[in-house]
Design a protein around this motif. Structure first.
Motif, mmCIF file in Angstrom:
data_model
loop_
_atom_site.group_PDB
_atom_site.id
_atom_site.type_symbol
_atom_site.label_atom_id
_atom_site.label_comp_id
_atom_site.label_asym_id
_atom_site.label_seq_id
_atom_site.Cartn_x
_atom_site.Cartn_y
_atom_site.Cartn_z
ATOM 1 N N ASP A 230 0.997 -1.235 0.032
ATOM 2 C CA ASP A 230 -0.063 0.124 -0.052
ATOM 3 C C ASP A 230 0.725 1.315 0.069
ATOM 4 O OD1 ASP A 230 -2.339 -1.327 -0.113
ATOM 5 O OD2 ASP A 230 -2.505 -1.205 2.039
ATOM 6 N N CYS A 238 2.129 -5.329 -9.067
ATOM 7 C CA CYS A 238 0.937 -6.005 -8.533
ATOM 8 C C CYS A 238 0.689 -7.253 -9.580
ATOM 9 C CB CYS A 238 -0.079 -5.186 -8.051
ATOM 10 S SG CYS A 238 0.282 -3.928 -6.741
ATOM 11 N N LYS A 265 -6.051 -5.176 -6.892
ATOM 12 C CA LYS A 265 -5.365 -4.108 -6.460
ATOM 13 C C LYS A 265 -4.583 -3.194 -7.183
ATOM 14 C CE LYS A 265 -2.286 -3.433 -2.300
ATOM 15 N NZ LYS A 265 -1.316 -4.086 -1.397
ATOM 16 N N ARG A 269 -6.537 0.366 -6.624
ATOM 17 C CA ARG A 269 -5.441 1.327 -5.925
ATOM 18 C C ARG A 269 -4.318 1.738 -6.650
ATOM 19 N NH1 ARG A 269 -8.886 1.983 -2.207
ATOM 20 N NH2 ARG A 269 -9.536 0.415 -1.003
ATOM 21 N N TYR A 568 -2.983 6.015 -0.786
ATOM 22 C CA TYR A 568 -2.528 4.705 -1.666
ATOM 23 C C TYR A 568 -1.882 5.137 -3.094
ATOM 24 C CZ TYR A 568 -5.891 1.643 0.783
ATOM 25 O OH TYR A 568 -6.513 0.576 1.857
#
Length: 666
Positions: A230, A238, A265, A269, A568
């Motif tokens: 994060d 990712c 993610k 994010r 983030y």
């Protein structure tokens, strides 16, 4: 490390019925994904049960003990393919429980029934023969070529599962040379024939093709995990972790669920388009696309949509396929996909159809409907005008309208029409004359709207910074409206630093502004918000600060959510801002708690005082009533009362009570 797994030949022992049920999709596509026979049996049983419930009663017909003999005769003697299917299903349903000679007899009958029915045009029975040859069961020796031939016949007869299995053969190279282009063609045909397998197999094929283009890095797994954390949120890391989980590379366990988490993610994010596309394809490869409103389908659509909006061409291409009537039947999904393809790989059809679909009116002769999105319409039609000199009149008309972040501009409209007219567009020539007559023609100068957007941005920025604010601002505002991220950021900062939203007239007055432009502070926020939604960290930070200054902590767009988004995205200063807000909120909360405690103490004290006052008042009222009663009964007398034995006691009572009860004894 592990490369892309080659699809292998596994297939469920018990094939799905009626040509469009999926079982063990992943097992059929890659040899690295296998499951125990027990689990296969469970999934087959559940899948068949669900599918049977979904089918119409007529599609479930099978022979009964009473009709079997007649159906067998109709099949073998009259080539009645429906009777063949019903008799075949009768034996198939009882095959698992049969033993020895009885089972062998069932299989022998099933071979004859399937051959007869397939020859008579029953596509479903052709797929049964195809899968029997492919796996070497139900009375047939394994023969990949014969399996392919029967699935091809099923496909030609309009059976979607036959097409999907033909595509599978081309993808895996079983019975034919590998050819992914042919596999795609048959998958799409299978999907179009209302066979869910074709849609799902195509999603899985595209997923594998996409993964094949993503190379493994030389970074250690812990390094990748740190980059995907994060605090870092590197979308590419990712995605690579998701690929490693998908294939079981880097000594990681093979885990599609974890792959989906990593890709999700990267999408949500890190705002990394490939993560959105991969996650969507993985979800959709397990989902019946004929149920567009199911949670899984909606989940997949959302990720696919986001990937396309972020500029990932494979996501847009799959949206065009998946939005067709035979899949999701969502015209808006098709429009979004065509719009994405227009921006990434322009074509006349994609740009004009999506551009017109997003206009705020409907074209009677236009086959595609979309949401009302004038910014997307402008970008698509502008691309069509620049690349192909079509739809230029539509673009010019849009420039004459007030839009979000900007006002109408006769200068830019005339500029578009002049360019199109010079390239031979007669309609543009005629429209130019009309606009000149309506507006008086060009005022001052303008940056040519037919230049590409990046070049126009640089020229507009130079104009603003060199003092030519009117021309630069006009172009910058239109670029911001059309979604140019750099223009949105530049304009927001320029407004913050004093740039006015419009040019004052000779008398120093501001012209009448459309409501979308009149609120400068709101425009600043929306410009930053638009950039933040594309994953720009600085913009996310600005949104968080604005939200916090407004003390907006309601709903999903609260300042808390905005701060988390900035964190983030790794925005500079986000952590310090977060800590300061937490500290301030802590102090504020403690002050609120102290005030609540004091208020509670005061409430308790007031309640206690009120209770004492209430009790005293009640006694006072009781005493008053007693006095009034005594007075009414002749007043009060006191004396000695003689009781039993020699007991006596002193008391007071009303005269009436003494005379009534104690006469002679008081």
């Amino acid at each position: 490390m592990c490369g892309i797994g080659n699809p292998a030949d596994g297939e469920n022992v018990q094939s799905p019925r009626r040509g469009d049920r999926q079982h063990g999709l992943k097992d059929t596509m890659t040899g690295e994904r296998t499951m125990s026979q027990a689990w296969k049996s469970i999934l087959q049983t559940l899948g068949t049960a669900i599918a049977l419930m979904a089918l119409a009663p007529s599609a479930l017909a099978e022979s009964t003990d009473a009709t079997l003999k007649a159906d067998m005769a109709a099949c073998k003697q009259a080539n009645d393919n429906k009777a063949c299917e019903e008799a075949y299903d009768y034996y198939d349903a009882r095959l698992d429980d049969a033993k020895g000679k009885k089972a062998a007899g069932y299989v022998a009958e099933m071979v004859v029934l399937a051959d007869t029915g397939c020859a008579a045009g029953n596509g479903w029975l052709c797929t049964e023969i195809g899968v029997s040859y492919k796996n070497g069961y139900k009375g047939r020796a394994e023969d990949q070529v014969l399996g392919l031939q029967h699935n091809l016949r099923a496909c030609d007869l309009g059976n979607g599962l036959g097409c999907a299995r033909t595509g599978q053969a081309y993808q895996t190279g079983k019975g034919v040379a590998k050819d992914e282009a042919e596999a795609t063609r048959y998958y799409l045909k299978g999907c179009e024939l209302d066979g869910s397998n074709g849609c799902q197999y195509q999603a899985y094929l595209v997923l594998l093709q996409y993964l094949n283009r993503i190379p493994y890095s030389k970074d250690a797994i812990e390094t990748l995990k740190g980059r995907c954390a994060d605090t870092g949120l590197d979308g590419a890391a990712c995605v690579e972790l998701g690929k490693a989980s998908f294939y079981g590379a880097y000594d990681m366990p093979e885990d599609e669920k974890q792959a989906r988490i990593y890709w999700g993610k990267a999408c949500a994010r890190a705002v990394y388009a490939p993560g959105c596309t991969l996650r969507a394809l993985l979800v959709l490869s397990d989902t019946d696309m004929r149920e567009p409103h199911s949670p899984d389908n909606l989940n997949g659509i959302q990720s696919l949509y986001r990937g396309c909006l972020l500029g990932d061409l494979p996501a847009c291409e799959f949206m065009v396929f998946a939005g067709q009537e035979y899949a999701w039947d969502y015209e808006d999904v098709v429009a979004q996909g065509m719009y994405g393809r227009c921006l990434a790989k322009p074509s006349v059809e994609d740009c004009t159809m999506s551009g017109k679909a997003f206009r705020n009116y409907r074209f009677p002769d236009h086959p595609l409907k979309g949401e009302v999105a004038s910014d997307k319409s402008m970008r698509a039609l502008t691309t069509a005008c620049r690349e192909f000199n079509v739809a230029c009149v539509d673009v010019a008309n849009s420039y004459l309208e007030d839009q979000k972040f900007t006002m109408g501009s006769a200068n830019l409209a005339i500029g578009v029409l002049e360019s199109a007219c010079e390239k031979g567009d007669a309609a543009a020539c005629a429209r130019k004359d009309e606009v000149v007559a309506e507006t008086g023609g060009v005022t001052g100068s303008y940056i040519d709207p037919m230049l590409n957007d990046d070049e126009r941005f640089l020229l507009a920025r130079f104009d603003i910074e060199s003092g030519e604010t009117q021309r630069g601002r006009e172009t910058m505002q239109w670029l911001a409206f059309m979604g140019h991220t750099h223009a949105q950021l530049y304009l927001a900062y320029a407004y913050e630093n004093g740039l006015s939203v419009a040019q004052k007239d000779a008398s120093g007055r501001m012209p009448d502004l459309p409501y979308t432009v009149s609120d400068k502070e709101r425009m600043i926020y929306e410009l930053f918000d638009a950039a933040a939604k594309k994953g720009v960290p600085d913009a996310a930070m600005k949104v968080a600060v604005i939200k916090y200054s407004e003390n907006d902590h309601e709903g999903s767009d609260s300042y808390e959510s905005a701060i988390y988004n900035a964190l983030y995205l790794g925005a500079d200063g986000a952590q310090q801002f977060y800590d300061a807000v937490i500290a301030q909120n802590k102090a504020r909360t403690e002050a609120q708690l102290a005030a609540i405690r004091e208020m509670n103490r005061q409430n308790i004290q007031s309640r206690d005082n009120m209770d004492r006052q209430t009790v005293q008042s009640a006694w006072d009222q009781y005493y008053k009533r007693q006095e009034e009663r005594k007075e009414a009964e002749g007043g009060e007398v006191c004396g000695t009362v003689y009781g039993e034995g020699n007991s006596t006691y002193r008391t007071c009572m009303s005269r009436a009570t003494a005379m009534k009860h104690y006469r002679g004894n008081f």
